[in-house]
Design a protein around this motif. Structure first.
Motif, PDB file in Angstrom:
ATOM      1  N   PHE A 182       0.822  -1.205   0.000  1.00 59.89           N
ATOM      2  CA  PHE A 182       0.000   0.000   0.000  1.00 59.89           C
ATOM      3  C   PHE A 182       0.861   1.263   0.000  1.00 59.89           C
ATOM      4  CE2 PHE A 182      -3.076  -2.898   2.434  1.00 59.89           C
ATOM      5  CZ  PHE A 182      -3.567  -3.405   1.247  1.00 59.89           C
ATOM      6  N   THR A 183       2.049   1.200   0.613  1.00 60.76           N
ATOM      7  CA  THR A 183       2.943   2.352   0.603  1.00 60.76           C
ATOM      8  C   THR A 183       3.458   2.628  -0.802  1.00 60.76           C
ATOM      9  OG1 THR A 183       3.619   1.961   2.895  1.00 60.76           O
ATOM     10  CG2 THR A 183       5.085   3.297   1.527  1.00 60.76           C
ATOM     11  N   LEU A 184       3.839   1.582  -1.525  1.00 58.88           N
ATOM     12  CA  LEU A 184       4.285   1.771  -2.903  1.00 58.88           C
ATOM     13  C   LEU A 184       3.176   2.368  -3.765  1.00 58.88           C
ATOM     14  CD1 LEU A 184       6.366  -1.484  -3.550  1.00 58.88           C
ATOM     15  CD2 LEU A 184       7.223   0.854  -3.437  1.00 58.88           C
ATOM     16  N   CYS A 185       1.951   1.875  -3.578  1.00 59.85           N
ATOM     17  CA  CYS A 185       0.825   2.423  -4.334  1.00 59.85           C
ATOM     18  C   CYS A 185       0.587   3.890  -3.984  1.00 59.85           C
ATOM     19  CB  CYS A 185      -0.431   1.599  -4.076  1.00 59.85           C
ATOM     20  SG  CYS A 185      -0.359  -0.104  -4.685  1.00 59.85           S
ATOM     21  N   ALA A 186       0.661   4.224  -2.687  1.00 57.88           N
ATOM     22  CA  ALA A 186       0.455   5.609  -2.268  1.00 57.88           C
ATOM     23  C   ALA A 186       1.573   6.515  -2.796  1.00 57.88           C
ATOM     24  CB  ALA A 186       0.388   5.685  -0.741  1.00 57.88           C
ATOM     25  N   LEU A 187       2.808   6.029  -2.814  1.00 57.02           N
ATOM     26  CA  LEU A 187       3.912   6.809  -3.368  1.00 57.02           C
ATOM     27  C   LEU A 187       3.707   7.071  -4.858  1.00 57.02           C
ATOM     28  CD1 LEU A 187       7.040   5.207  -1.642  1.00 57.02           C
ATOM     29  CD2 LEU A 187       6.244   7.562  -1.381  1.00 57.02           C
ATOM     30  N   CYS A 188       3.216   6.070  -5.572  1.00 58.90           N
ATOM     31  CA  CYS A 188       2.960   6.254  -7.009  1.00 58.90           C
ATOM     32  C   CYS A 188       1.883   7.311  -7.232  1.00 58.90           C
ATOM     33  CB  CYS A 188       2.553   4.927  -7.635  1.00 58.90           C
ATOM     34  SG  CYS A 188       3.874   3.710  -7.725  1.00 58.90           S
ATOM     35  N   ILE A 189       0.835   7.266  -6.433  1.00 61.76           N
ATOM     36  CA  ILE A 189      -0.242   8.253  -6.568  1.00 61.76           C
ATOM     37  C   ILE A 189       0.284   9.647  -6.242  1.00 61.76           C
ATOM     38  CG2 ILE A 189      -2.458   8.989  -5.628  1.00 61.76           C
ATOM     39  CD1 ILE A 189      -3.110   6.024  -5.190  1.00 61.76           C
ATOM     40  N   ASP A 190       1.084   9.763  -5.191  1.00 64.45           N
ATOM     41  CA  ASP A 190       1.627  11.063  -4.809  1.00 64.45           C
ATOM     42  C   ASP A 190       2.561  11.604  -5.883  1.00 64.45           C
ATOM     43  OD1 ASP A 190       1.927  13.085  -2.590  1.00 64.45           O
ATOM     44  OD2 ASP A 190       4.026  12.514  -2.854  1.00 64.45           O
ATOM     45  N   ARG A 191       3.365  10.734  -6.489  1.00 68.49           N
ATOM     46  CA  ARG A 191       4.262  11.175  -7.562  1.00 68.49           C
ATOM     47  C   ARG A 191       3.481  11.613  -8.791  1.00 68.49           C
ATOM     48  NH1 ARG A 191       7.380  13.608  -5.936  1.00 68.49           N
ATOM     49  NH2 ARG A 191       6.295  13.365  -3.985  1.00 68.49           N
ATOM     50  N   PHE A 192       2.384  10.937  -9.108  1.00 72.56           N
ATOM     51  CA  PHE A 192       1.565  11.340 -10.250  1.00 72.56           C
ATOM     52  C   PHE A 192       0.919  12.697  -9.991  1.00 72.56           C
ATOM     53  CE2 PHE A 192      -2.581  11.523 -12.360  1.00 72.56           C
ATOM     54  CZ  PHE A 192      -2.185  11.400 -13.682  1.00 72.56           C
ATOM     55  N   ARG A 193       0.463  12.907  -8.761  1.00 70.67           N
ATOM     56  CA  ARG A 193      -0.124  14.197  -8.411  1.00 70.67           C
ATOM     57  C   ARG A 193       0.914  15.308  -8.513  1.00 70.67           C
ATOM     58  NH1 ARG A 193      -2.053  15.976  -2.435  1.00 70.67           N
ATOM     59  NH2 ARG A 193       0.107  15.341  -2.098  1.00 70.67           N
ATOM     60  N   ALA A 194       2.136  15.023  -8.082  1.00 72.27           N
ATOM     61  CA  ALA A 194       3.188  16.032  -8.162  1.00 72.27           C
ATOM     62  C   ALA A 194       3.563  16.325  -9.608  1.00 72.27           C
ATOM     63  CB  ALA A 194       4.417  15.558  -7.390  1.00 72.27           C
ATOM     64  N   ALA A 195       3.652  15.282 -10.437  1.00 70.34           N
ATOM     65  CA  ALA A 195       4.030  15.488 -11.830  1.00 70.34           C
ATOM     66  C   ALA A 195       2.940  16.191 -12.622  1.00 70.34           C
ATOM     67  CB  ALA A 195       4.350  14.140 -12.488  1.00 70.34           C
ATOM     68  N   SER A 196       1.686  16.072 -12.184  1.00 65.78           N
ATOM     69  CA  SER A 196       0.588  16.707 -12.913  1.00 65.78           C
ATOM     70  C   SER A 196       0.631  18.216 -12.796  1.00 65.78           C
ATOM     71  CB  SER A 196      -0.755  16.177 -12.392  1.00 65.78           C
ATOM     72  OG  SER A 196      -0.855  14.788 -12.603  1.00 65.78           O
ATOM     73  N   ASN A 197       1.114  18.713 -11.642  1.00 67.75           N
ATOM     74  CA  ASN A 197       1.224  20.157 -11.466  1.00 67.75           C
ATOM     75  C   ASN A 197       2.384  20.429 -10.514  1.00 67.75           C
ATOM     76  OD1 ASN A 197       0.900  22.932 -11.036  1.00 67.75           O
ATOM     77  ND2 ASN A 197      -1.321  22.798 -11.213  1.00 67.75           N
ATOM     78  N   LYS A 207       4.154  12.463 -17.928  1.00 70.34           N
ATOM     79  CA  LYS A 207       3.788  13.774 -17.394  1.00 70.34           C
ATOM     80  C   LYS A 207       5.024  14.637 -17.173  1.00 70.34           C
ATOM     81  CE  LYS A 207      -0.775  13.707 -16.628  1.00 70.34           C
ATOM     82  NZ  LYS A 207      -1.701  14.786 -17.054  1.00 70.34           N
ATOM     83  N   ILE A 208       6.088  14.018 -16.670  1.00 72.10           N
ATOM     84  CA  ILE A 208       7.321  14.766 -16.402  1.00 72.10           C
ATOM     85  C   ILE A 208       7.940  15.257 -17.704  1.00 72.10           C
ATOM     86  CG2 ILE A 208       9.679  14.546 -15.532  1.00 72.10           C
ATOM     87  CD1 ILE A 208       8.595  12.676 -13.380  1.00 72.10           C
ATOM     88  N   ARG A 209       7.967  14.396 -18.723  1.00 75.28           N
ATOM     89  CA  ARG A 209       8.517  14.822 -20.014  1.00 75.28           C
ATOM     90  C   ARG A 209       7.697  15.956 -20.625  1.00 75.28           C
ATOM     91  NH1 ARG A 209       9.327   9.177 -20.777  1.00 75.28           N
ATOM     92  NH2 ARG A 209       7.398   9.067 -21.996  1.00 75.28           N
ATOM     93  N   LYS A 210       6.385  15.872 -20.456  1.00 73.96           N
ATOM     94  CA  LYS A 210       5.530  16.950 -20.957  1.00 73.96           C
ATOM     95  C   LYS A 210       5.794  18.242 -20.199  1.00 73.96           C
ATOM     96  CE  LYS A 210       0.662  18.155 -21.720  1.00 73.96           C
ATOM     97  NZ  LYS A 210      -0.748  17.695 -21.559  1.00 73.96           N
ATOM     98  N   ALA A 211       5.990  18.139 -18.890  1.00 73.52           N
ATOM     99  CA  ALA A 211       6.275  19.326 -18.086  1.00 73.52           C
ATOM    100  C   ALA A 211       7.633  19.926 -18.452  1.00 73.52           C
ATOM    101  CB  ALA A 211       6.237  18.975 -16.599  1.00 73.52           C
TER     102      ALA A 211
END
Length: 374
Positions: free
Chosen positions: A109-124, A227-231
């Protein structure tokens, strides 16, 4: 009944005693590295203002569980391997598998939460670095991880029993084995639950604790990388360092997932062999395979903080600063160095922009310098 003499795994010197020495040396190394590394990760996150982000809270939570697994489970498992007795009897037979499975749930669950947090950060990227994750939100996420992992591991308490195996001749000391066997003394509801869990345990274990974190991390990391490459293509110059650090964090999450998947594979192999090939495999081979799977779990708990300290510069810098202070090897006072203010400011700025920290555009002088409170 005459009491049999205690077993000495180190004497006389035989092939088995060499194995006992090897197991003891490996376990001491894993225990030492894991305890020091996990305590370091927890202290760094707790003592640094700029490191108290949701990502670091998740990593500190993971370090806490790795510490628990190493501190409580590793000594009991090694004691049983060397003496063939369970130190705390039936209690250790039930609680050790429970803690181990719960730790796998926390890691998943920690790995999943880290992935979600990284996606949120990369989105904005810009918005993410200008907000603070409050304590209530962080505590709620950690509570969900804990409750989910602890509840999903509860059936492990129902399917374990301690069996004492009498050997021939009678002078040979009997062995204690912790086997998967559901007690008929359980209430009907718990007995049925134990049977259902035991029948589905192999594939539940494989799907929830191996496939879920592996596939989720791969998919999320690929999407986050896009997302990161787009940013990067649309970013202004001031945001490029933040984007680079986001890319670094995304790679570290992938590295953690690879380490986790590699260390959990022996456990799945052990489960498959125990279920489908137990009748054709010697008991000693099954015991060795089970020991290897447990040692790989302990290896994962010990290497995870080392991986963070090596790959993450803010973590390694805070760790080295703490060691420097503890051993009084910091060198001359900072006031005597002509560029000390500039160096301190650079270190703080790097931590502020780090993907491991939560940033607020404030004057850094209003907060403690990023570092541990040694």
């Amino acid at each position: 009944k005459r009491r049999l003499p205690d077993r000495n795994p180190f004497y006389p010197v035989t092939g088995e005693s060499y194995g006992a020495y090897a197991v003891m040396c490996i376990s001491i190394l894993i225990f030492t590295v894991g305890i020091v590394g996990n305590i370091a990760i927890m202290c760094i996150v707790c003592h640094n203002y700029y490191m108290r982000s949701i990502s670091n809270s998740l990593l500190a939570n993971l370090a806490l569980w790795d510490f628990v697994v190493l501190f409580f489970c590793l000594p009991l498992v090694i004691f049983h391997e060397l003496t063939k007795d369970w130190l705390l009897g039936e209690f250790s037979c039930k609680i050790i598998p429970y803690i181990e499975v719960a730790s796998l749930g926390v890691s998943t669950f920690t790995l999943c939460a880290l992935c979600i947090d990284r996606f949120r950060a990369a989105s904005n990227v810009q918005l993410y670095y200008e907000m603070i994750e409050n304590c209530i939100s962080t505590a709620a996420k950690l509570t969900v991880i804990w409750l989910g992992a602890l509840l999903l591991a509860l059936p492990e308490l129902l399917i374990r029993q301690l069996v004492r195996e009498e050997l021939e001749p009678p002078e040979v000391i009997p062995c204690e084995h912790c086997v998967i066997r559901i007690s008929t003394a359980l209430p009907d509801t718990l007995y049925v639950l134990g049977l259902t869990y035991n029948s589905a345990r192999l594939w539940w274990y494989f799907g929830c604790y191996f496939c879920l974190p592996t596939l989720f991390t791969i998919i999320s990391s690929v999407v986050t990388a896009r997302k990161i490459r787009k940013a990067e293509r649309t970013s202004v110059r001031g945001n490029r360092k933040q984007i680079q650090l986001e890319s670094q964090m995304n790679c570290i999450v992938v590295a953690l997932a690879i380490l986790y998947g590699f260390c959990i594979i022996p456990e799945n192999i052990s489960n498959i062999v125990s279920v489908y090939m137990a009748t054709g495999v010697p008991r000693r081979t099954l015991d060795i395979l089970h020991l290897v799977s447990q040692m790989m779990l302990f290896f994962k708990s010990a290497v995870t903080p080392v991986l963070l300290l090596v790959l993450c510069r803010p973590f390694s810098k805070a760790f080295l600063d703490c060691c420097c202070c503890c051993f009084e090897e910091c060198g001359p006072p900072k006031s005597s160095e002509p560029n000390s203010d500039d160096n301190d400011q650079d270190g703080t700025t790097e931590l502020e922009l780090s993907p491991y920290s939560t940033v607020v555009r404030r004057d850094p002088s209003t907060f403690p310098i990023a570092g541990t409170h040694c």
